[in-house]
Scaffold this motif. Structure first.
Motif, PDB file in Angstrom:
ATOM      1  N   LEU A 146      -2.082   5.456   8.337  1.00 53.71           N
ATOM      2  CA  LEU A 146      -1.955   4.144   9.094  1.00 53.71           C
ATOM      3  C   LEU A 146      -2.860   3.624   9.910  1.00 53.71           C
ATOM      4  N   ARG A 147      -3.713   4.707  10.549  1.00 46.37           N
ATOM      5  CA  ARG A 147      -4.995   3.929  11.415  1.00 46.37           C
ATOM      6  C   ARG A 147      -5.936   3.265  10.240  1.00 46.37           C
ATOM      7  N   SER A 148      -6.022   4.027   9.023  1.00 40.35           N
ATOM      8  CA  SER A 148      -6.817   3.264   7.904  1.00 40.35           C
ATOM      9  C   SER A 148      -6.363   2.023   7.484  1.00 40.35           C
ATOM     10  N   TRP A 149      -5.145   1.885   7.464  1.00 41.92           N
ATOM     11  CA  TRP A 149      -4.467   0.575   7.106  1.00 41.92           C
ATOM     12  C   TRP A 149      -4.258  -0.610   8.188  1.00 41.92           C
ATOM     13  N   GLU A 150      -4.899  -0.005   9.295  1.00 44.56           N
ATOM     14  CA  GLU A 150      -4.871  -0.904  10.494  1.00 44.56           C
ATOM     15  C   GLU A 150      -3.443  -1.452  11.146  1.00 44.56           C
ATOM     16  N   VAL A 151      -2.453  -0.444  10.891  1.00 42.11           N
ATOM     17  CA  VAL A 151      -1.076  -0.712  11.376  1.00 42.11           C
ATOM     18  C   VAL A 151      -1.330  -0.654  12.949  1.00 42.11           C
ATOM     19  N   SER A 152      -0.568  -1.534  13.721  1.00 45.45           N
ATOM     20  CA  SER A 152      -0.592  -1.497  15.104  1.00 45.45           C
ATOM     21  C   SER A 152      -0.372  -0.183  15.767  1.00 45.45           C
ATOM     22  N   ARG A 161       7.810  16.394   0.045  1.00 49.05           N
ATOM     23  CA  ARG A 161       6.932  15.205  -0.345  1.00 49.05           C
ATOM     24  C   ARG A 161       6.914  14.227   0.628  1.00 49.05           C
ATOM     25  N   LEU A 162       5.722  13.671   1.175  1.00 50.00           N
ATOM     26  CA  LEU A 162       5.826  12.582   2.264  1.00 50.00           C
ATOM     27  C   LEU A 162       5.506  11.299   1.665  1.00 50.00           C
ATOM     28  N   ALA A 163       6.048  10.430   1.735  1.00 44.57           N
ATOM     29  CA  ALA A 163       5.156   8.976   1.076  1.00 44.57           C
ATOM     30  C   ALA A 163       5.567   7.876   2.098  1.00 44.57           C
ATOM     31  N   LEU A 164       4.694   7.079   2.277  1.00 42.77           N
ATOM     32  CA  LEU A 164       4.402   5.777   2.752  1.00 42.77           C
ATOM     33  C   LEU A 164       4.196   4.692   2.259  1.00 42.77           C
ATOM     34  N   THR A 165       5.060   3.876   2.585  1.00 42.14           N
ATOM     35  CA  THR A 165       4.821   2.301   1.876  1.00 42.14           C
ATOM     36  C   THR A 165       4.827   1.282   2.788  1.00 42.14           C
ATOM     37  N   LEU A 166       3.619   0.506   2.913  1.00 39.17           N
ATOM     38  CA  LEU A 166       3.341  -0.655   3.551  1.00 39.17           C
ATOM     39  C   LEU A 166       3.338  -1.922   3.078  1.00 39.17           C
ATOM     40  N   ASP A 167       4.402  -2.642   3.263  1.00 37.24           N
ATOM     41  CA  ASP A 167       4.720  -3.970   2.410  1.00 37.24           C
ATOM     42  C   ASP A 167       4.270  -5.045   3.535  1.00 37.24           C
ATOM     43  N   THR A 168       3.129  -5.675   3.329  1.00 39.70           N
ATOM     44  CA  THR A 168       3.088  -6.792   4.238  1.00 39.70           C
ATOM     45  C   THR A 168       3.764  -7.963   3.903  1.00 39.70           C
ATOM     46  N   ALA A 169       4.219  -8.346   2.647  1.00 41.20           N
ATOM     47  CA  ALA A 169       4.987  -9.345   2.613  1.00 41.20           C
ATOM     48  C   ALA A 169       6.399  -9.335   3.314  1.00 41.20           C
ATOM     49  N   THR A 170       7.036  -8.166   3.164  1.00 44.04           N
ATOM     50  CA  THR A 170       8.453  -7.903   4.090  1.00 44.04           C
ATOM     51  C   THR A 170       8.146  -7.631   5.456  1.00 44.04           C
ATOM     52  N   GLY A 171       6.787  -7.120   5.755  1.00 42.74           N
ATOM     53  CA  GLY A 171       6.739  -6.595   7.211  1.00 42.74           C
ATOM     54  C   GLY A 171       7.333  -5.208   7.641  1.00 42.74           C
ATOM     55  N   LEU A 172       7.420  -4.430   6.375  1.00 41.98           N
ATOM     56  CA  LEU A 172       8.164  -3.077   6.602  1.00 41.98           C
ATOM     57  C   LEU A 172       6.924  -2.070   6.287  1.00 41.98           C
ATOM     58  N   ARG A 192       0.845  -1.135  -0.015  1.00 41.99           N
ATOM     59  CA  ARG A 192       0.036   0.055  -0.107  1.00 41.99           C
ATOM     60  C   ARG A 192       1.026   1.307  -0.054  1.00 41.99           C
ATOM     61  N   THR A 193       0.491   2.226  -0.800  1.00 39.35           N
ATOM     62  CA  THR A 193       1.241   3.467  -0.667  1.00 39.35           C
ATOM     63  C   THR A 193       0.297   4.669  -0.559  1.00 39.35           C
ATOM     64  N   PHE A 194       1.131   5.771  -0.243  1.00 38.37           N
ATOM     65  CA  PHE A 194       0.434   6.914   0.132  1.00 38.37           C
ATOM     66  C   PHE A 194       1.438   8.053  -0.127  1.00 38.37           C
ATOM     67  N   ALA A 195       1.137   9.091  -0.774  1.00 32.08           N
ATOM     68  CA  ALA A 195       2.051  10.368  -1.089  1.00 32.08           C
ATOM     69  C   ALA A 195       1.354  11.589  -1.168  1.00 32.08           C
TER      70      ALA A 195
END
Length: 156
Positions: free
Chosen positions: A37-43, A73-84, A13-16
């Motif tokens: 991050l809350r919408s992605w349900e990150v702990s 620019r702010l960018a967030l990348t949530l990768d569930t495969a790598t857990g990062l 998932r990405t956000f920029a």
């Protein structure tokens, strides 16, 4: 006999967002990151650490990376495969790289100079990379799960 191996579904998932290089833009970066991050349900623990990192990196971009009429620019990348979770803040001042020397802590009465100490303490890894033609990206990564005794905290 045929067996079916379960397939793990991984998602990236990405956000920029471009934000003004002002204190108000830096504050908005933190609020947007927290909401995303809350919408992605990150702990909650990872979200809290990420909020602080975004606040520090965005404040640095607005203060030290500012070029008139240029956004950061702010960018967030949530990768569930790598857990990062990767946080990246890009500004227009590529010649102004952040420097961090752990043995050169600011004096106790200094009003600034602790941002990268916080990033180092909160992130599992962080570093910088050029952003052509003249900018830079400062990034930080957070592991989504705490690994108990794993104390990987490296700066690249």
């Amino acid at each position: 006999m045929n067996t079916i191996t379960p397939q793990h579904r991984s998602t990236v998932r990405t956000f920029a967002q471009l934000l003004s290089s002002t204190r108000r833009g830096a504050r908005l970066a933190r609020l947007l990151a927290a909401g995303q991050l809350r919408s992605w349900e990150v702990s909650p623990g990872v979200t809290e650490r990420a909020e602080q990192i975004v606040a520090e990196l965005a404040a640095n971009a607005a203060l030290h990376g500012r070029v008139n009429s240029r956004d950061f620019r702010l960018a967030l990348t949530l990768d569930t495969a790598t857990g990062l979770l990767r946080i990246a803040v890009t500004d227009a001042r590529g010649e102004s790289l952040p420097s961090f020397a752990p043995d050169l802590e600011p004096s106790l009465d200094a009003e600034s100079g602790r941002g990268l100490l916080l990033v180092t303490a909160l992130a599992d890894r962080w570093g910088t990379e050029p952003y052509p033609p003249g900018g830079k990206t400062v990034w930080a990564e957070l592991c989504l799960q705490t690994l108990g005794t794993d104390t990987r905290r490296e700066r690249i």
